[in-house]
Design an enzyme around this catalytic site. Structure first.
Site, PDB file in Angstrom:
ATOM      1  N   ARG A  25      13.145  15.400 -19.542  1.00 16.97           N
ATOM      2  CA  ARG A  25      13.153  14.173 -20.346  1.00 16.97           C
ATOM      3  C   ARG A  25      11.763  13.573 -20.371  1.00 16.97           C
ATOM      4  O   ARG A  25      11.132  13.405 -19.329  1.00 16.97           O
ATOM      5  CB  ARG A  25      14.144  13.159 -19.794  1.00 16.97           C
ATOM      6  N   ASN A  26      11.298  13.286 -21.552  1.00 23.90           N
ATOM      7  CA  ASN A  26      10.038  12.571 -21.720  1.00 23.90           C
ATOM      8  C   ASN A  26      10.334  11.076 -21.583  1.00 23.90           C
ATOM      9  O   ASN A  26      11.115  10.529 -22.372  1.00 23.90           O
ATOM     10  CB  ASN A  26       9.451  12.876 -23.106  1.00 23.90           C
TER      11      ASN A  26
END
Length: 428
Positions: A25-26
């Protein structure tokens, strides 16, 4: 950008070919741009995966910023991986961990204080033992993570920790002889980073963990945490204050010698008609009788006042010849103990050795008591002179005498009125 790793999965294509994929996840979400490589949200690689596998991995229902990437691309893309261990309290806010087994965690918050508990690493065998000593007890064989955080952000110190096997029933701090005879079992790296962690497999039993700075005398507060999937205990080992032996040496009845004959002559010259001296006369007496500047450092007015408070049993503020003889015998005894712990330079005692020097004289002290003594007597260069050492002995002698007189049954506690407290504290 610090990406967050959620899962590592293994899937099979229609052809039976296994593929390892990593879910990331960014933290910036869509603002940080979306990954469009192999195994991204709309990539053609997912067409080779059975529908039930895509449903299991929630490919169509990922939050903003989340994506899958092949393990091989993950290894090529990222250079560092940090593992964060969350205990039961800190993991409550992480939904993905609600069904996972949480870590058992115990922590100790302490500080390295110069002259008291900042002994440096194992390269300093004479002071290593004064570092905080933490007793870790494991209920069964287990893999544990030991993590040390320093609170010095602007000027970080080089920190680390060392562990030894230790019986479960140990209650008091361990002396330096133990560390010279026993090999360490756990050794972290030493670095000036904010945190140092070490993962290791330990058998059931007791262990001694010492968090340290690399160099002695460096001050900082710290937190040491131990994580385990099984129950564990962590407590500080410290010494209970006690009087091992009387520090005041009584002069023998048949005390002879040319020097003492001279002492007596000078004493009688300065004494009053009752053959006693006060603190001012005692200062003159010591200045005349003590052999050199090294010993004469205890002839200052402050120490002389404390000598009178310690040796005068009448409350008159004056000493008899017998009291003076006791003092001279005691000074000789204290000088020997002082010299035994001043290796580098005669006449100067490093504060880190004060605890051992006082133990030789007869005082076993806790870290808290030692901390007060160091704050009171340590000089700017981190050392004490003989006069400082004598003053500390006198203060401790009065403190122990007052307590013992109020605790005849040796219960370990006393009650004082305000007047008694004021009198006792001012005498100390």
């Amino acid at each position: 950008t610090n990406y967050r790793l959620y899962a590592i999965e293994r899937v099979e294509t229609f052809n039976g070919e296994p593929v390892q994929v990593v879910r990331l996840r960014n933290p910036l979400g869509v603002v940080g741009g979306e990954y469009v490589g192999a195994w991204s949200r709309d990539s053609t690689e997912w067409d080779e995966i059975p529908p039930q596998e895509k449903e299991r991995l929630a490919v169509r229902h990922m939050a903003d910023g989340e994506f899958w990437i092949s393990y091989s691309d993950f290894v090529k893309t990222f250079t560092h991986l940090e593992a964060v261990h969350l205990d039961s309290d800190t993991s409550r806010d992480e939904p993905s961990l609600h069904n996972k087994q949480t870590w058992q965690m115990r922590l100790y918050q302490g500080a390295w204080q110069r002259g008291v508990s900042a002994g440096g690493c194992r390269n300093n065998p004479d002071t290593f033992h004064i570092n905080p000593q933490l007793h870790l007890i494991l209920s069964e064989m287990e893999e544990v993570i030991i993590s040390l955080n320093q609170h010095s952000i602007m000027e970080p110190k080089v920190i680390g920790f060392t562990g030894y096997s230790l019986p479960k029933n140990s209650l008091e701090s361990i002396g330096k002889v133990f560390f010279k005879k026993n090999k360490s079992l756990v050794n972290s790296q030493y670095t000036n980073s904010r945190q140092v962690s070490h993962r290791c497999q330990l058998e059931q039993g007791g262990y001694l963990v010492l968090p340290t700075t690399f160099e002695p005398g460096q001050e900082s507060s710290f937190t040491l945490r131990v994580y385990s999937s099984k129950p564990l205990k962590l407590k500080l080992l410290d010494t209970q204050p006690s009087l091992v032996k009387c520090a005041i040496i009584k002069a023998p009845a048949t005390l002879e010698g040319k020097s003492f004959t001279q002492y007596e002559a000078v004493f009688l010259q300065l004494a009053d008609e009752h053959r006693t001296v006060n603190a001012f006369e005692l200062q003159e007496l010591l200045d005349a009788c003590l052999p050199n500047d090294y010993i004469k450092s205890c002839a200052c007015m402050e120490v002389c006042r404390q000598v009178v408070l310690t040796l005068d049993n009448t409350g008159s503020g004056r000493l008899k010849l017998g009291d003076f003889k006791d003092l001279m015998c005691s000074l000789k005894y204290w000088q020997t103990a002082f010299k035994n712990h001043t290796k580098e330079k005669t006449g100067i005692l490093k504060a880190e050795r004060l605890k051992d020097a006082l133990l030789e004289v007869g005082f076993q002290l806790s870290t808290d008591v030692l901390s007060i003594l160091v704050l009171r007597y340590m000089r700017k260069d981190g050392t004490l002179r003989f006069g400082d050492f004598v003053s500390a002995i006198l203060h401790l002698s009065v403190a122990f005498n007052v307590f013992e007189s109020k605790d005849p049954l040796q219960n370990g506690s006393i009650k004082l009125t305000l007047a008694e407290w004021l009198k006792s504290s001012l005498m100390c």
